[in-house]
Enzyme design. Sequence first.
Site, PDB file in Angstrom:
ATOM      1  N   ASP A  98       8.098  -6.147  13.840  1.00 22.88           N
ATOM      2  CA  ASP A  98       6.772  -5.974  14.438  1.00 22.88           C
ATOM      3  C   ASP A  98       6.857  -4.703  15.271  1.00 22.88           C
ATOM      4  O   ASP A  98       7.588  -4.663  16.271  1.00 22.88           O
ATOM      5  CB  ASP A  98       6.438  -7.190  15.314  1.00 22.88           C
ATOM      6  CG  ASP A  98       5.061  -7.074  15.951  1.00 22.88           C
ATOM      7  OD1 ASP A  98       4.474  -5.976  15.918  1.00 22.88           O
ATOM      8  OD2 ASP A  98       4.573  -8.086  16.482  1.00 22.88           O
ATOM      9  N   LYS A 109      -5.356   6.834  15.905  1.00 27.51           N
ATOM     10  CA  LYS A 109      -4.855   7.777  14.900  1.00 27.51           C
ATOM     11  C   LYS A 109      -4.878   9.215  15.421  1.00 27.51           C
ATOM     12  O   LYS A 109      -4.039  10.036  15.039  1.00 27.51           O
ATOM     13  CB  LYS A 109      -5.655   7.646  13.601  1.00 27.51           C
ATOM     14  CG  LYS A 109      -5.424   6.314  12.882  1.00 27.51           C
ATOM     15  CD  LYS A 109      -3.967   6.159  12.472  1.00 27.51           C
ATOM     16  CE  LYS A 109      -3.739   4.903  11.654  1.00 27.51           C
ATOM     17  NZ  LYS A 109      -2.322   4.759  11.249  1.00 27.51           N
ATOM     18  N   THR A 131      -6.220   0.577  -1.020  1.00 24.00           N
ATOM     19  CA  THR A 131      -5.139  -0.349  -0.657  1.00 24.00           C
ATOM     20  C   THR A 131      -5.768  -1.619  -0.080  1.00 24.00           C
ATOM     21  O   THR A 131      -6.985  -1.693   0.084  1.00 24.00           O
ATOM     22  CB  THR A 131      -4.209   0.228   0.441  1.00 24.00           C
ATOM     23  OG1 THR A 131      -4.952   0.346   1.653  1.00 24.00           O
ATOM     24  CG2 THR A 131      -3.612   1.567   0.056  1.00 24.00           C
ATOM     25  N   ASP A 167       8.795  -4.394   7.671  1.00 21.58           N
ATOM     26  CA  ASP A 167       7.404  -4.867   7.681  1.00 21.58           C
ATOM     27  C   ASP A 167       7.328  -6.176   8.464  1.00 21.58           C
ATOM     28  O   ASP A 167       8.315  -6.889   8.614  1.00 21.58           O
ATOM     29  CB  ASP A 167       6.896  -5.089   6.249  1.00 21.58           C
ATOM     30  CG  ASP A 167       5.380  -4.999   6.146  1.00 21.58           C
ATOM     31  OD1 ASP A 167       4.869  -3.977   5.644  1.00 21.58           O
ATOM     32  OD2 ASP A 167       4.694  -5.955   6.587  1.00 21.58           O
ATOM     33  N   TYR A 219      -9.622   2.593  16.154  1.00 27.52           N
ATOM     34  CA  TYR A 219      -8.767   3.104  15.074  1.00 27.52           C
ATOM     35  C   TYR A 219      -8.651   4.629  15.164  1.00 27.52           C
ATOM     36  O   TYR A 219      -7.553   5.189  15.089  1.00 27.52           O
ATOM     37  CB  TYR A 219      -9.354   2.669  13.733  1.00 27.52           C
ATOM     38  CG  TYR A 219      -8.517   3.022  12.527  1.00 27.52           C
ATOM     39  CD1 TYR A 219      -7.316   2.371  12.280  1.00 27.52           C
ATOM     40  CD2 TYR A 219      -8.932   3.998  11.626  1.00 27.52           C
ATOM     41  CE1 TYR A 219      -6.550   2.688  11.164  1.00 27.52           C
ATOM     42  CE2 TYR A 219      -8.185   4.321  10.511  1.00 27.52           C
ATOM     43  CZ  TYR A 219      -6.985   3.665  10.288  1.00 27.52           C
ATOM     44  OH  TYR A 219      -6.229   3.988   9.182  1.00 27.52           O
ATOM     45  N   GLY A 245       0.776  -1.243   0.000  1.00 29.01           N
ATOM     46  CA  GLY A 245       0.000   0.000   0.000  1.00 29.01           C
ATOM     47  C   GLY A 245       0.804   1.287   0.000  1.00 29.01           C
ATOM     48  O   GLY A 245       1.694   1.495  -0.836  1.00 29.01           O
ATOM     49  N   ILE A 246       0.485   2.146   0.964  1.00 30.03           N
ATOM     50  CA  ILE A 246       1.075   3.492   1.021  1.00 30.03           C
ATOM     51  C   ILE A 246       2.587   3.403   1.298  1.00 30.03           C
ATOM     52  O   ILE A 246       3.386   4.093   0.654  1.00 30.03           O
ATOM     53  CB  ILE A 246       0.353   4.332   2.102  1.00 30.03           C
ATOM     54  CG1 ILE A 246      -1.102   4.579   1.684  1.00 30.03           C
ATOM     55  CG2 ILE A 246       1.081   5.660   2.334  1.00 30.03           C
ATOM     56  CD1 ILE A 246      -1.993   5.139   2.785  1.00 30.03           C
TER      57      ILE A 246
END
Length: 260
Positions: free
Chosen positions: A67, A164, A195, A40, A160, A20-21
Amino acid sequence: MIAFPDFAGQTALVTGAASGIGRAVARGLARGGADLVLADLDGARLSEAVAEVGALGTGQARGFELDVTDSARCDEAVAHAAAAGRGRLDILVHSAGIGVERSCLDTTDAEWKRIIDTDLTGSFYINRAAGRVMAEAGYGRIVNLSSTAGVAGGTGRAAYGAAKGGVIMLSRVLAVELATAGVTVNALAPGAIETELVARMHSDTTRKVYRRSIPADRYGTPEEVAAAALFLASREAGYINGHVLAVDGGFLAAGVMHKD
Ligand code: NAI
């Protein structure tokens, strides 16, 4: 095709770089000439990303399985990147993250903990590790992936959105603390970006509801978010600090909208 800032001679660590991003950011940094460490959790996809990104630029690309919920491992990832940069880590783009769409009342303790551990605590670990090395060197650019869900309330985003929102405040505090050390810390607030995370998180109904609220009337692309990350990661963005940049097709700007 966007013009890429010049990252030649700089070392960058990108988390969440397998997908993705993060992967789009890694491609852009490579094209700008940076030496890269791609980090990752997903080792198999990481190897694939390192091979792809390494073929694009003039700098080196290395992989590091990470992680971000593991504090010691975040320190090691930063040390690994700094060793590659002969003691310097110029850029951190922190894109590793997970999401879940669940109402507050239905969120379990385990879901809450999983999201907060990965999206907020993981951001703290990797930002602290990178911030220490950058402050010591007297230069650094940190770009954190927050979300429009960290700015505006929305259904299904208790854990979430809280995580964020926390990433935004973490970015601001670190920006202020490191401002005289030559380090900038900014956050991106992407809206709906096409994504794998969104493929997992957005139901058909969510997609319809989202589209209605986006003035641009479409989802964004990882490359459109990467363009903003590359700008904030560039040498030229040195006087932009503690900022939250929405990359959302106008989503956060919108109020009442007539649409067919
Ligand atoms: P993605 O799912 O395509 O990529 C996320 C990457 O993070 C994956 O490669 C995954 O293996 C990695 N990851 C997950 N947990 C990890 C951990 N504990 N340690 C290390 N790596 C881990 O997701 P996408 O869409 O590229 O998201 C990137 C960031 O942007 C995330 O922080 C996400 O919350 C944020 N974002 C995404 C939006 C979207 O619409 N796609 C909107 C707003 C924010």
